[in-house]
Structures are given as structure tokens and as C-alpha cells.
Design a protein around this motif. Structure first.
Motif, PDB file in Angstrom:
ATOM      1  N   ALA A  36       0.830  -1.212   0.000  1.00  0.00           N
ATOM      2  CA  ALA A  36       0.000   0.000   0.000  1.00  0.00           C
ATOM      3  C   ALA A  36       0.865   1.262   0.000  1.00  0.00           C
ATOM      4  O   ALA A  36       0.474   2.280  -0.567  1.00  0.00           O
ATOM      5  N   LEU A  37       2.034   1.203   0.634  1.00  0.00           N
ATOM      6  CA  LEU A  37       2.884   2.389   0.743  1.00  0.00           C
ATOM      7  C   LEU A  37       4.026   2.412  -0.267  1.00  0.00           C
ATOM      8  O   LEU A  37       4.774   3.386  -0.315  1.00  0.00           O
ATOM      9  N   SER A  38       4.177   1.384  -1.064  1.00  0.00           N
ATOM     10  CA  SER A  38       5.315   1.293  -1.979  1.00  0.00           C
ATOM     11  C   SER A  38       5.349   2.370  -3.077  1.00  0.00           C
ATOM     12  O   SER A  38       6.445   2.729  -3.504  1.00  0.00           O
ATOM     13  N   PRO A  39       4.221   2.905  -3.557  1.00  0.00           N
ATOM     14  CA  PRO A  39       4.351   3.967  -4.574  1.00  0.00           C
ATOM     15  C   PRO A  39       5.124   5.183  -4.070  1.00  0.00           C
ATOM     16  O   PRO A  39       5.794   5.856  -4.847  1.00  0.00           O
ATOM     17  N   PHE A  40       5.056   5.462  -2.775  1.00  0.00           N
ATOM     18  CA  PHE A  40       5.780   6.607  -2.240  1.00  0.00           C
ATOM     19  C   PHE A  40       7.256   6.306  -2.049  1.00  0.00           C
ATOM     20  O   PHE A  40       8.079   7.203  -1.983  1.00  0.00           O
ATOM     21  N   ARG A  41       7.626   5.039  -1.977  1.00  0.00           N
ATOM     22  CA  ARG A  41       9.025   4.658  -1.776  1.00  0.00           C
ATOM     23  C   ARG A  41       9.838   4.755  -3.059  1.00  0.00           C
ATOM     24  O   ARG A  41      11.052   4.886  -3.009  1.00  0.00           O
ATOM     25  N   LEU A  48       8.521  13.864  -5.559  1.00  0.00           N
ATOM     26  CA  LEU A  48       8.178  14.211  -4.182  1.00  0.00           C
ATOM     27  C   LEU A  48       8.006  15.713  -4.014  1.00  0.00           C
ATOM     28  O   LEU A  48       7.118  16.176  -3.297  1.00  0.00           O
ATOM     29  N   PHE A  49       8.856  16.496  -4.697  1.00  0.00           N
ATOM     30  CA  PHE A  49       8.725  17.949  -4.639  1.00  0.00           C
ATOM     31  C   PHE A  49       7.370  18.384  -5.188  1.00  0.00           C
ATOM     32  O   PHE A  49       6.680  19.212  -4.576  1.00  0.00           O
ATOM     33  N   VAL A  50       6.957  17.840  -6.312  1.00  0.00           N
ATOM     34  CA  VAL A  50       5.660  18.194  -6.904  1.00  0.00           C
ATOM     35  C   VAL A  50       4.526  17.772  -5.973  1.00  0.00           C
ATOM     36  O   VAL A  50       3.561  18.523  -5.775  1.00  0.00           O
ATOM     37  N   LEU A  51       4.624  16.580  -5.382  1.00  0.00           N
ATOM     38  CA  LEU A  51       3.593  16.118  -4.453  1.00  0.00           C
ATOM     39  C   LEU A  51       3.447  17.059  -3.266  1.00  0.00           C
ATOM     40  O   LEU A  51       2.338  17.491  -2.929  1.00  0.00           O
ATOM     41  N   PHE A  53       4.476  20.164  -3.039  1.00  0.00           N
ATOM     42  CA  PHE A  53       4.063  21.482  -3.507  1.00  0.00           C
ATOM     43  C   PHE A  53       2.550  21.531  -3.714  1.00  0.00           C
ATOM     44  O   PHE A  53       1.893  22.496  -3.312  1.00  0.00           O
ATOM     45  N   LEU A  54       1.986  20.481  -4.317  1.00  0.00           N
ATOM     46  CA  LEU A  54       0.535  20.448  -4.515  1.00  0.00           C
ATOM     47  C   LEU A  54      -0.211  20.347  -3.183  1.00  0.00           C
ATOM     48  O   LEU A  54      -1.260  20.965  -3.001  1.00  0.00           O
ATOM     49  N   LEU A  55       0.328  19.582  -2.247  1.00  0.00           N
ATOM     50  CA  LEU A  55      -0.278  19.522  -0.908  1.00  0.00           C
ATOM     51  C   LEU A  55      -0.207  20.871  -0.206  1.00  0.00           C
ATOM     52  O   LEU A  55      -1.161  21.289   0.462  1.00  0.00           O
ATOM     53  N   PHE A  56       0.917  21.580  -0.376  1.00  0.00           N
ATOM     54  CA  PHE A  56       1.059  22.908   0.201  1.00  0.00           C
ATOM     55  C   PHE A  56       0.031  23.869  -0.388  1.00  0.00           C
ATOM     56  O   PHE A  56      -0.615  24.633   0.339  1.00  0.00           O
ATOM     57  N   LEU A  57      -0.149  23.824  -1.714  1.00  0.00           N
ATOM     58  CA  LEU A  57      -1.147  24.692  -2.342  1.00  0.00           C
ATOM     59  C   LEU A  57      -2.553  24.344  -1.866  1.00  0.00           C
ATOM     60  O   LEU A  57      -3.377  25.235  -1.650  1.00  0.00           O
ATOM     61  N   PHE A  58      -2.824  23.065  -1.693  1.00  0.00           N
ATOM     62  CA  PHE A  58      -4.133  22.639  -1.209  1.00  0.00           C
ATOM     63  C   PHE A  58      -4.395  23.179   0.196  1.00  0.00           C
ATOM     64  O   PHE A  58      -5.459  23.720   0.482  1.00  0.00           O
TER      65      PHE A  58
END
Length: 66
Positions: A36-41, A48-51, A53-58
Motif C-alpha cells: 500500500a505504501l510502496s508507490p511513495f518509496r 516528491l517535490f511536486v507532491l 508542492f501540490l499539498l502545500f497549495l491545497f
């Protein structure tokens, strides 16, 4: 707060569904969690920077509307 709650509820339901399917296929719980967690690994630094950054904008957008 409703948007965050609904998002977390959906994420929990989908992760639970994924874990349930993995356990039904014969994986143990630790392997199911790893799957379940392997896509982030395997994400690269730019991804990761884009992820984040999008969470920060959200979160910034939610803060404006509170």
C-alpha cells in the motif's frame, strides 16, 4: 474541515480495501502494508517535490477560505 475529513475518509476506505484484497490474496499484513505504501518509496526527488508542492497549495487554499 469537511474537505479534509472527506479526503481522509476516502483515503482510509481505499487503503482498507487495498489491504483487504492483498490479505485475501494470501499476503500477510506487513506485506500488504508495504504494498500500500510502496508507490511513495519509489518516487524520485522531483516527484516528491511536486507532491508536497501540490499539498502545500491545497492547504494554503483551505487556509484562505477558513
Amino acid at each position: 474541515m469537511k474537505i479534509i475529513g472527506i479526503s481522509l475518509l476516502m483515503m482510509g476506505c481505499l487503503m482498507g480495501f487495498s489491504l483487504g484484497i492483498d490479505i485475501l490474496q494470501g499476503f500477510d499484513v506487513s506485506q500488504a502494508l508495504y504494498n500500500a505504501l510502496s508507490p511513495f518509496r519509489v518516487m524520485e526527488v522531483a516527484e516528491l517535490f511536486v507532491l508536497f508542492f501540490l499539498l502545500f497549495l491545497f492547504l494554503l487554499n483551505l487556509r484562505i477560505f477558513l
